[in-house]
Design a protein around this motif. Sequence first.
Motif, PDB file in Angstrom:
ATOM      1  N   THR A 149     -15.182  -0.010  -5.233  1.00  0.00           N
ATOM      2  CA  THR A 149     -14.705   1.382  -5.922  1.00  0.00           C
ATOM      3  C   THR A 149     -13.570   1.047  -6.990  1.00  0.00           C
ATOM      4  O   THR A 149     -12.634   0.400  -6.718  1.00  0.00           O
ATOM      5  CB  THR A 149     -14.120   2.212  -4.757  1.00  0.00           C
ATOM      6  N   PRO A 150     -13.755   1.496  -8.188  1.00  0.00           N
ATOM      7  CA  PRO A 150     -12.818   1.357  -9.221  1.00  0.00           C
ATOM      8  C   PRO A 150     -11.456   1.965  -8.768  1.00  0.00           C
ATOM      9  O   PRO A 150     -11.507   3.158  -7.970  1.00  0.00           O
ATOM     10  CB  PRO A 150     -13.227   2.332 -10.434  1.00  0.00           C
ATOM     11  N   TYR A 151     -10.416   1.275  -8.925  1.00  0.00           N
ATOM     12  CA  TYR A 151      -9.060   1.821  -8.328  1.00  0.00           C
ATOM     13  C   TYR A 151      -8.642   3.104  -8.609  1.00  0.00           C
ATOM     14  O   TYR A 151      -8.310   4.058  -7.920  1.00  0.00           O
ATOM     15  CB  TYR A 151      -7.920   0.849  -9.044  1.00  0.00           C
ATOM     16  N   ARG A 152      -8.900   3.689  -9.834  1.00  0.00           N
ATOM     17  CA  ARG A 152      -8.875   5.141 -10.323  1.00  0.00           C
ATOM     18  C   ARG A 152      -9.471   6.221  -9.546  1.00  0.00           C
ATOM     19  O   ARG A 152      -9.142   7.392  -9.340  1.00  0.00           O
ATOM     20  CB  ARG A 152      -9.017   5.227 -11.800  1.00  0.00           C
ATOM     21  N   ARG A 153     -10.706   5.490  -8.901  1.00  0.00           N
ATOM     22  CA  ARG A 153     -11.367   6.546  -8.094  1.00  0.00           C
ATOM     23  C   ARG A 153     -10.844   6.670  -6.597  1.00  0.00           C
ATOM     24  O   ARG A 153     -11.425   7.547  -5.708  1.00  0.00           O
ATOM     25  CB  ARG A 153     -12.908   6.342  -8.182  1.00  0.00           C
ATOM     26  N   LEU A 154      -9.965   5.745  -6.207  1.00  0.00           N
ATOM     27  CA  LEU A 154      -9.445   5.905  -4.857  1.00  0.00           C
ATOM     28  C   LEU A 154      -8.569   7.040  -4.651  1.00  0.00           C
ATOM     29  O   LEU A 154      -7.884   7.492  -5.719  1.00  0.00           O
ATOM     30  CB  LEU A 154      -8.779   4.546  -4.545  1.00  0.00           C
ATOM     31  N   SER A 155      -8.424   7.424  -3.286  1.00  0.00           N
ATOM     32  CA  SER A 155      -7.293   8.398  -3.050  1.00  0.00           C
ATOM     33  C   SER A 155      -5.957   7.672  -3.433  1.00  0.00           C
ATOM     34  O   SER A 155      -5.813   6.542  -3.161  1.00  0.00           O
ATOM     35  CB  SER A 155      -7.646   9.323  -1.570  1.00  0.00           C
ATOM     36  N   GLY A 156      -5.061   8.683  -3.065  1.00  0.00           N
ATOM     37  CA  GLY A 156      -3.628   8.233  -3.185  1.00  0.00           C
ATOM     38  C   GLY A 156      -3.150   7.003  -2.111  1.00  0.00           C
ATOM     39  O   GLY A 156      -2.662   6.132  -2.327  1.00  0.00           O
ATOM     40  N   GLY A 157      -3.768   7.450  -0.952  1.00  0.00           N
ATOM     41  CA  GLY A 157      -3.252   6.699   0.261  1.00  0.00           C
ATOM     42  C   GLY A 157      -4.169   5.453   0.108  1.00  0.00           C
ATOM     43  O   GLY A 157      -3.745   4.202   0.615  1.00  0.00           O
ATOM     44  N   GLN A 158      -5.569   5.184  -0.270  1.00  0.00           N
ATOM     45  CA  GLN A 158      -6.219   4.325  -0.465  1.00  0.00           C
ATOM     46  C   GLN A 158      -5.574   3.317  -1.719  1.00  0.00           C
ATOM     47  O   GLN A 158      -5.820   2.282  -1.444  1.00  0.00           O
ATOM     48  CB  GLN A 158      -7.630   4.494  -0.832  1.00  0.00           C
ATOM     49  N   GLN A 159      -5.297   3.997  -2.574  1.00  0.00           N
ATOM     50  CA  GLN A 159      -4.445   3.123  -3.641  1.00  0.00           C
ATOM     51  C   GLN A 159      -3.314   2.378  -3.336  1.00  0.00           C
ATOM     52  O   GLN A 159      -3.067   1.451  -3.359  1.00  0.00           O
ATOM     53  CB  GLN A 159      -4.133   3.964  -4.862  1.00  0.00           C
ATOM     54  N   GLN A 160      -2.689   3.027  -2.164  1.00  0.00           N
ATOM     55  CA  GLN A 160      -1.627   2.353  -1.453  1.00  0.00           C
ATOM     56  C   GLN A 160      -1.835   1.250  -0.762  1.00  0.00           C
ATOM     57  O   GLN A 160      -1.134   0.383  -0.959  1.00  0.00           O
ATOM     58  CB  GLN A 160      -0.659   3.640  -0.535  1.00  0.00           C
ATOM     59  N   ALA A 161      -2.829   1.535  -0.068  1.00  0.00           N
ATOM     60  CA  ALA A 161      -3.331   0.202   0.878  1.00  0.00           C
ATOM     61  C   ALA A 161      -3.783  -0.943  -0.225  1.00  0.00           C
ATOM     62  O   ALA A 161      -3.372  -2.152   0.163  1.00  0.00           O
ATOM     63  CB  ALA A 161      -4.457   0.589   1.557  1.00  0.00           C
ATOM     64  N   VAL A 162      -4.319  -0.530  -1.261  1.00  0.00           N
ATOM     65  CA  VAL A 162      -4.678  -1.762  -1.867  1.00  0.00           C
ATOM     66  C   VAL A 162      -3.569  -2.288  -2.914  1.00  0.00           C
ATOM     67  O   VAL A 162      -3.317  -3.560  -3.044  1.00  0.00           O
ATOM     68  CB  VAL A 162      -5.676  -1.400  -3.141  1.00  0.00           C
ATOM     69  N   ASN A 163      -2.639  -1.570  -3.237  1.00  0.00           N
ATOM     70  CA  ASN A 163      -1.286  -2.055  -3.761  1.00  0.00           C
ATOM     71  C   ASN A 163      -0.508  -2.859  -2.813  1.00  0.00           C
ATOM     72  O   ASN A 163       0.028  -3.687  -3.173  1.00  0.00           O
ATOM     73  CB  ASN A 163      -0.305  -0.753  -3.928  1.00  0.00           C
ATOM     74  N   LEU A 164      -0.458  -2.512  -1.368  1.00  0.00           N
ATOM     75  CA  LEU A 164       0.146  -3.084  -0.429  1.00  0.00           C
ATOM     76  C   LEU A 164      -0.423  -4.687  -0.588  1.00  0.00           C
ATOM     77  O   LEU A 164       0.277  -5.870  -0.506  1.00  0.00           O
ATOM     78  CB  LEU A 164       0.134  -2.513   0.983  1.00  0.00           C
TER      79      LEU A 164
END
Length: 247
Positions: A135-150
């Motif tokens: 999934t493109p990063y921009r299409r992730l939910s806020g929480g999903q983006q946080q998990a990827v950022n971590l």
Amino acid sequence: MDLTDPDADLPVPLPLRVQALSVGFAGRAVLDGLDVTARRGEITAVLGPNGAGKTTLVRCCTGLVRPDGGRISVLGGPPGDRRSSARVGLMPQSTGAWSGIRAGELLRYLAGLYATPQDLGLLVAELRLEPLLRTPYRRLSGGQQQAVNLAAALVGRPELVFLDEPTAGMDPHARRATWSLLERLRSAGVTVVLTTHAMEEAAALADQVFILDRGRVAVAGTVAELTRDGQSLEDVFLAHTSLPAGA
């Protein structure tokens, strides 16, 4: 201004020492003589209302903001030192620069920047990222983006990692998975500095807590020390902090 740590020549300096740190923006003091430390292999939580200076502290410690005064030692050197930069991880509150890349591609790219990266399969499994990798990063939910950022902050096997509100927007399952990962990092000797608004998170994870108010440390100690009079950590927070401006 001197950003070096006078204790940096000791055999085992603290992973993070911040002394008398001052930062001002547009004539307003954001950090005002701030003192914070983090000990090796511990989780240090930095709490405070919006505008208390938590994110500015993290940015100073990672070399993204140059302070007006004070001293900072990060793994025995100045913030952003190229000699230690690969040993420091950062998870910011948000990172729009990654918007066009798929989550899996991003993590593989970042892993390729390090000689001995973390096992991506392990990180993906622990943070439950497998369904998100295409999934493109921009299409992730806020929480999903946080998990990827971590995962991105940890892929280089940092000795010291700064996490700015790491579980913001996560659902309870993702939040508990993140807590378990942070506990594993601590057991492995990694020093974790996290900012959070979640009192239960700080109470569950932190070895020491610094509560900021208007750019200064209002109170600090272990959770047991701060709550020994029968108050909750939230009670202590409310007693030692002011309402954010405009609240």
